[in-house]
Enzyme design. Structure first.
Site: not given
Ligand code: BMA
Length: 387
Positions: A204, A275, A309
């Site tokens: 990230e 996400y 993720e």
């Protein structure tokens, strides 16, 4: 053609030698970072001395491309909505009857007894071996605490420049990597086989929340950190059971994704973490657009792509698994080529990404598992042998 190509490569090699000797004479510095265009990509992993099982994982994940997506969860057998180690259950298995195919683990705190989430490293070692014995895949992240302030990974004091070679905290960083290497090197099956790991450090990096994030180091510093990390683990500490995954958070263009990309020689898996976009009907197409770019960038470079993720904390939407995640990905002829997707951990009944019996999205998760395109443990073929 072939001999023409050979002599061209030979010339390039000589030119490379000349350039590196030339540099060596001038000053002993980390070579300049030139990612260059993608030319004639070679299908080979970062580590040419990979253990044979790790190489088989790389080959078999490539063969599976487009045929299905492995499903994974962080801390799947060390932490559930209602239990924690030393109990070892799996919320995925409790609900579906099968384990996930991929398991994420966290090594922040390496050198101590327990990781950042209070999981003892000895327990993690055991669980990782169990996963391997069952034919599953292990992937590891590292929320390394800020090496300068001794704060957490979320302490954004700009530490990258201070841990690079010739910098003040470099020896400390090396000592951390030595801990990491001894952890990786002791991950073995009962028969002594080194267990393959997909390692995803400094993830990230286009966000600002970690000290290695975009606002806290330059592009060059980040790339030097990545390259040093890989070469120290691989060449100095002889760790040969790793595939390296480079993962950004959400991104808007290939240029943005590649801004801090360390180069094709340094990455095996192009990942992204997203996400947000899969949590609302209005943004799913953005998520898919990113996966399309990711798959295309990986294909051009002969790498793997993965949604490293994703998830929806608390799972508030009943049909989230099939309607927000699986169907959009599966129905897209490009995005469906990602190798795996992984949701985050079940910490408790407030912070969870996989349903427990009776949870709102429970039935839908069953449909997700039953879909022929998702790969859970029971759908796995042997990933550690090249047939
Ligand atoms: C975050 C949360 C934290 C945890 C960290 C590292 O997303 O789950 O509780 O400490 O990841 O695993």
């Amino acid at each position: 053609m072939i001999s023409g190509l050979k002599s061209a490569l030979w010339l390039l090699f000589l030119a490379g030698l000349f350039v590196s000797c030339h540099h060596d004479k001038k000053k002993k510095e980390v070579p300049a970072i030139d990612l260059g265009p993608v030319i004639n990509p070679v299908e080979r992993p970062v580590d040419s001395l990979l253990t044979k099982e790790t190489e088989a994982l790389w080959v078999n994940l490539k063969r599976l491309k487009g045929k299905g997506i492995l499903f994974g969860q962080q801390d799947a057998t060390t932490s559930g909505a209602d239990w924690k180690h030393p109990i070892s259950l799996s919320d995925v298995k409790q609900v579906t009857g099968t384990y996930p195919a991929v398991y994420g683990w966290e090594i922040s705190g390496i050198g101590n007894t327990r990781n950042i989430d209070s999981i003892p490293f000895a327990v993690m070692t055991k669980r990782i071996a169990e996963v391997f014995n069952r034919g599953g895949v292990n992937t590891i992240t590292w929320h390394l605490g800020n090496p300068v302030t001794a704060g957490t990974a979320w302490d954004t004091y700009p530490a990258v420049r201070e841990i690079l070679p010739d910098s003040i905290q470099h020896e400390y960083y090396k000592s951390q990597l030595q801990e990491v290497a001894s952890f990786f090197n002791q991950l073995k099956s009962a028969g002594g086989v080194p267990i393959p790991i997909i390692f995803r450090p400094f993830h990230e990096n286009n966000g600002n929340w970690f000290w290695w994030g975009k606002g806290h180091c330059t592009r060059e510093e980040y790339i030097r950190l990545w390259q040093f990390t890989v070469s120290y683990l691989r060449d100095s500490l002889h760790v040969h059971n790793l595939l390296y995954a480079y993962s950004t958070d959400m991104f808007e263009s290939t240029e943005q994704y590649l801004e801090r990309y360390p180069g094709d020689e340094w990455v095996d898996i192009l990942g992204c973490e997203n996400y947000w976009d899969f949590q609302s009907g209005a943004t799913i197409s953005n998520g898919i657009a990113q996966l399309r770019m990711l798959v295309n960038m990986a294909a051009q470079r002969k790498k793997l792509a993965a949604l490293t993720e994703c998830g929806f904390d608390g799972l508030p939407i009943k049909n989230w698994w099939t309607q927000y995640l699986l169907t959009p990905i599966k129905d897209d002829s490009v995005a469906r080529n990602i190798s795996y997707l992984m949701v985050w951990r079940n910490a408790n009944r407030k912070h969870f990404y996989v349903p427990f019996p009776g949870q709102k999205s429970f039935q839908d998760f069953l449909l997700f598992e039953q879909d022929t395109f998702t790969i859970f443990e029971k759908d796995l073929r042997d990933l550690y042998v090249i047939k």
